[in-house]
Design a protein around this motif. Structure first.
Motif, PDB file in Angstrom:
ATOM      1  N   GLY A  52       0.924  -1.078  -0.025  1.00  0.00           N
ATOM      2  CA  GLY A  52       0.017   0.032   0.113  1.00  0.00           C
ATOM      3  C   GLY A  52       0.899   1.224   0.139  1.00  0.00           C
ATOM      4  O   GLY A  52       1.804   1.317   0.476  1.00  0.00           O
ATOM      5  N   GLY A  53       0.339   2.398  -0.680  1.00  0.00           N
ATOM      6  CA  GLY A  53       0.903   3.522  -0.666  1.00  0.00           C
ATOM      7  C   GLY A  53       1.787   3.800  -1.724  1.00  0.00           C
ATOM      8  O   GLY A  53       2.410   2.675  -2.462  1.00  0.00           O
ATOM      9  N   GLY A  54       2.545   4.945  -2.155  1.00  0.00           N
ATOM     10  CA  GLY A  54       3.237   5.456  -3.062  1.00  0.00           C
ATOM     11  C   GLY A  54       4.772   4.870  -3.007  1.00  0.00           C
ATOM     12  O   GLY A  54       5.446   4.489  -3.958  1.00  0.00           O
ATOM     13  N   VAL A  55       5.287   4.702  -1.628  1.00  0.00           N
ATOM     14  CA  VAL A  55       6.839   4.211  -1.459  1.00  0.00           C
ATOM     15  C   VAL A  55       6.891   2.822  -2.197  1.00  0.00           C
ATOM     16  O   VAL A  55       7.740   2.316  -2.970  1.00  0.00           O
ATOM     17  CB  VAL A  55       6.963   4.520  -0.179  1.00  0.00           C
ATOM     18  CG1 VAL A  55       8.508   3.771   0.211  1.00  0.00           C
ATOM     19  CG2 VAL A  55       7.222   5.666   0.141  1.00  0.00           C
ATOM     20  N   SER A 236      -7.488   6.036  -4.193  1.00  0.00           N
ATOM     21  CA  SER A 236      -6.819   6.436  -3.040  1.00  0.00           C
ATOM     22  C   SER A 236      -6.965   5.925  -1.704  1.00  0.00           C
ATOM     23  O   SER A 236      -7.996   5.445  -1.560  1.00  0.00           O
ATOM     24  CB  SER A 236      -6.870   7.936  -2.784  1.00  0.00           C
ATOM     25  OG  SER A 236      -6.278   8.945  -3.785  1.00  0.00           O
ATOM     26  N   ARG A 237      -5.674   5.623  -1.143  1.00  0.00           N
ATOM     27  CA  ARG A 237      -5.953   5.232   0.444  1.00  0.00           C
ATOM     28  C   ARG A 237      -7.104   6.112   1.012  1.00  0.00           C
ATOM     29  O   ARG A 237      -7.071   7.257   0.715  1.00  0.00           O
ATOM     30  CB  ARG A 237      -4.643   5.646   1.084  1.00  0.00           C
ATOM     31  CG  ARG A 237      -3.477   4.452   0.914  1.00  0.00           C
ATOM     32  CD  ARG A 237      -2.359   4.824   1.809  1.00  0.00           C
ATOM     33  NE  ARG A 237      -1.816   5.982   1.538  1.00  0.00           N
ATOM     34  CZ  ARG A 237      -1.765   7.154   2.373  1.00  0.00           C
ATOM     35  NH1 ARG A 237      -2.329   7.154   3.486  1.00  0.00           N
ATOM     36  NH2 ARG A 237      -1.140   8.438   2.019  1.00  0.00           N
ATOM     37  N   PHE A 238      -7.842   5.411   1.824  1.00  0.00           N
ATOM     38  CA  PHE A 238      -8.791   6.369   2.619  1.00  0.00           C
ATOM     39  C   PHE A 238      -8.173   7.193   3.785  1.00  0.00           C
ATOM     40  O   PHE A 238      -7.759   6.829   4.628  1.00  0.00           O
ATOM     41  CB  PHE A 238      -9.971   5.275   3.191  1.00  0.00           C
ATOM     42  CG  PHE A 238     -10.568   4.691   2.160  1.00  0.00           C
ATOM     43  CD1 PHE A 238     -11.594   5.250   1.385  1.00  0.00           C
ATOM     44  CD2 PHE A 238     -10.803   3.440   2.007  1.00  0.00           C
ATOM     45  CE1 PHE A 238     -12.106   4.761   0.335  1.00  0.00           C
ATOM     46  CE2 PHE A 238     -11.264   2.469   1.225  1.00  0.00           C
ATOM     47  CZ  PHE A 238     -12.095   3.439   0.054  1.00  0.00           C
ATOM     48  N   ASP A 239      -7.716   8.433   3.365  1.00  0.00           N
ATOM     49  CA  ASP A 239      -7.012   9.176   4.248  1.00  0.00           C
ATOM     50  C   ASP A 239      -7.380  10.621   4.014  1.00  0.00           C
ATOM     51  O   ASP A 239      -7.883  10.921   2.782  1.00  0.00           O
ATOM     52  CB  ASP A 239      -5.518   9.124   3.449  1.00  0.00           C
ATOM     53  CG  ASP A 239      -4.471   9.854   4.060  1.00  0.00           C
ATOM     54  OD1 ASP A 239      -3.305   9.504   4.429  1.00  0.00           O
ATOM     55  OD2 ASP A 239      -4.624  11.346   4.224  1.00  0.00           O
ATOM     56  N   ARG A 240      -7.482  11.147   5.138  1.00  0.00           N
ATOM     57  CA  ARG A 240      -8.235  12.644   5.142  1.00  0.00           C
ATOM     58  C   ARG A 240      -7.515  13.525   4.149  1.00  0.00           C
ATOM     59  O   ARG A 240      -8.234  14.451   3.308  1.00  0.00           O
ATOM     60  CB  ARG A 240      -8.295  13.257   6.336  1.00  0.00           C
ATOM     61  CG  ARG A 240      -6.753  13.704   6.862  1.00  0.00           C
ATOM     62  CD  ARG A 240      -6.798  14.292   8.140  1.00  0.00           C
ATOM     63  NE  ARG A 240      -6.356  13.526   9.326  1.00  0.00           N
ATOM     64  CZ  ARG A 240      -5.620  13.589  10.385  1.00  0.00           C
ATOM     65  NH1 ARG A 240      -5.463  14.914  10.375  1.00  0.00           N
ATOM     66  NH2 ARG A 240      -5.186  12.653  11.170  1.00  0.00           N
ATOM     67  N   VAL A 265     -12.341   3.989  -4.619  1.00  0.00           N
ATOM     68  CA  VAL A 265     -11.555   2.828  -4.436  1.00  0.00           C
ATOM     69  C   VAL A 265     -10.474   3.009  -3.680  1.00  0.00           C
ATOM     70  O   VAL A 265      -9.795   4.046  -3.753  1.00  0.00           O
ATOM     71  CB  VAL A 265     -10.957   2.046  -5.735  1.00  0.00           C
ATOM     72  CG1 VAL A 265     -10.281   0.756  -5.538  1.00  0.00           C
ATOM     73  CG2 VAL A 265     -12.187   1.561  -6.705  1.00  0.00           C
ATOM     74  N   GLY A 266     -10.167   2.289  -2.416  1.00  0.00           N
ATOM     75  CA  GLY A 266      -9.079   2.256  -1.803  1.00  0.00           C
ATOM     76  C   GLY A 266      -8.278   1.112  -1.197  1.00  0.00           C
ATOM     77  O   GLY A 266      -9.341   0.376  -0.699  1.00  0.00           O
ATOM     78  N   ALA A 294     -13.246  -1.221  -0.961  1.00  0.00           N
ATOM     79  CA  ALA A 294     -12.206  -1.241  -0.183  1.00  0.00           C
ATOM     80  C   ALA A 294     -11.393  -2.575  -0.607  1.00  0.00           C
ATOM     81  O   ALA A 294     -11.567  -3.543   0.050  1.00  0.00           O
ATOM     82  CB  ALA A 294     -12.398  -1.387   1.297  1.00  0.00           C
ATOM     83  N   VAL A 295     -10.567  -2.398  -1.645  1.00  0.00           N
ATOM     84  CA  VAL A 295     -10.041  -3.756  -2.168  1.00  0.00           C
ATOM     85  C   VAL A 295      -8.626  -3.232  -2.626  1.00  0.00           C
ATOM     86  O   VAL A 295      -8.022  -2.125  -2.778  1.00  0.00           O
ATOM     87  CB  VAL A 295     -10.683  -4.021  -3.481  1.00  0.00           C
ATOM     88  CG1 VAL A 295     -12.007  -4.704  -3.125  1.00  0.00           C
ATOM     89  CG2 VAL A 295     -10.661  -3.160  -4.433  1.00  0.00           C
TER      90      VAL A 295
END
Ligand code: UDP
Length: 408
Positions: A52-55, A236-240, A265-266, A294-295
């Motif tokens: 998960g995430g860009g890194v 995107s991640r579910f992130d504020r 989608v996250g 959420a997948v």
């Protein structure tokens, strides 16, 4: 004996030759010559999640490409308790500008868990160490006899870090040989070299490869995504900081003028403890015209970015925004938040649109949904700008140049 599918999908797809048709032979030969000079090097990356995430999106192809060019490259993870990742998420939020203090108790958890990881990680046998983001940042303090360069790469939007937390982190950052940021505007007042490396995407990954119309239809149907109306999507991640609530507000305003479906989608990075709560909030306010999934399925991301009439990334802070690059690579018509790395990728009204409020996002959604010619025009410029600037071959070359600069 490996199956032919595995052989095809591993190092074979991470060689420079694969990039020749996209960036030209002169470019791949220049990069190969730089790699050849560094063949004896051993490099280790350290980050906090494979998932998960860009890194993760960057390190997966980058570490394979570095190995494919002959540079022995490892990727280590640090481990941590939920309490530790709660602390590091707080650091992430404060680096992106939130004003919340990091207590002495939190500093103790953070530094203790990193110390335990340092005990487990044997990094002495490398020629360069690259540490990613704040989670593993204090590692360096536990390698006082180091001889190789240590580089810290920060991937978050550093346009206005919260000063007390930044002051605390500086003591660790300044022990490195260089701090590397995604954009020049993230440069800080630091007693250490500063370098800038913009991220890039792997055009051959499951997320970015070409898909047939049949594959796209199958994936949308597998996830029961309705296609009777044009799709608007944010992935995107579910992130504020990704502002999913702002996307819903904009979509509701746009839908009052043009019929459409919103697909959110996250996935959730394993080092991000806040995602679950945000997902719950979104599900509670979603109505029947809004699909929330959420997948974690890269081919679904690919299919959606290729089939949506409009792709949105309405972030309020964004280190770079790989989702923007990925959508642009597919020739999508994109609306992005006018912040951080999104501003660096989208030239407003040329290869996409920049917005600051839900009202602006709604107006651009309506405009794009009503005008397929405009979608086509901005989408084809978007694809070309990614080809020129944001493919993995360029990122590999940036890293070869940096490693050469700091080599001992
Ligand atoms: N991503 C994904 N599935 C999702 C949400 C995100 O695969 O449901 C991927 C996305 O395609 C991109 C990365 O996670 O490659 C997110 O990187 P970005 O720079 O956009 O944001 P970050 O999560 O690092 O803040």
């Amino acid at each position: 004996m490996l199956s032919s599918a595995v052989q095809r999908s591993t190092l074979g797809l991470h060689t420079l030759e694969q990039y020749e048709p996209l960036v030209g032979t002169a470019t791949t030969e220049r990069i190969a010559a730089k790699a050849e000079r560094m063949r004896t090097m051993r490099v280790a990356h350290v980050s906090s999640t494979f998932y998960g995430g860009g890194v993760t999106e960057l390190l997966t192809p980058l570490t394979l490409m570095m190995n494919a060019t002959g540079i022995e490259t490892d990727w280590h993870l640090i481990q941590g308790t939920p309490g530790f990742f709660g602390c590091t998420k707080k650091l992430h939020n404060t680096l992106q500008g939130e004003s919340v203090d990091f207590s002495d108790a939190e500093k103790t958890i953070y530094e203790q868990v990193v110390f335990e990881n340092a005990t487990r990680l044997h990094l002495d046998d490398c020629d360069a160490i690259i540490v990613h983001d704040p989670q593993p940042l204090p590692l360096i303090t536990h390698f006082p006899d180091r001889e190789m360069p240590w580089l810290w790469q920060c991937h978050v939007d550093l346009s206005s870090p919260y000063p007390p937390v930044w002051t605390y982190l500086r003591q660790f950052i300044e022990q490195h040989n260089a701090a590397i940021f995604s954009l020049p505007e993230y440069g800080q007042d630091l007693q250490v070299d500063q370098q800038f490396v913009t991220p890039a995407i792997d055009p051959f990954s499951a997320k970015n490869r070409e898909l047939s119309d049949r594959e796209i239809r199958e994936f949308l149907s597998n996830y029961k995504i309705p296609t009777d109306r044009p799709l608007v999507t944010q992935i995107s991640r579910f992130d504020r900081w990704k502002d999913p609530m702002g996307v819903i507000e904009a979509f509701r305003k746009a839908r009052a003028q043009v019929d459409c479906t919103l697909v959110l989608v996250g996935n959730n990075a394993s080092d991000d403890p806040e995602g679950g709560k945000i997902l719950e909030t979104i599900k509670n306010i979603a109505d029947e015209g809004i699909v929330v999934l959420a997948v974690d399925d890269p081919t679904l991301v690919n299919a959606l970015q290729r089939s949506a009439a409009v792709v949105v990334q309405k972030s309020t802070r964004e280190g770079f925004g790989l989702t923007v690059t990925e959508a642009m690579w597919k020739g999508a018509a994109i609306i992005g938040g006018n912040v951080g790395g999104i501003r660096h990728q989208i030239k407003d009204e040329w290869n996409g649109f920049l917005v600051s409020t839900p009202d602006q996002a709604a107006a651009r959604m309506v405009q794009l949904l009503k005008d397929p010619g405009l979608r086509e025009q901005v989408g084809s410029r978007a694809k070309e700008s990614v080809r020129q600037n944001f493919l993995m071959s360029r990122l590999l070359e940036d890293w070869l140049d940096l490693l050469c600069k700091y080599e001992r």
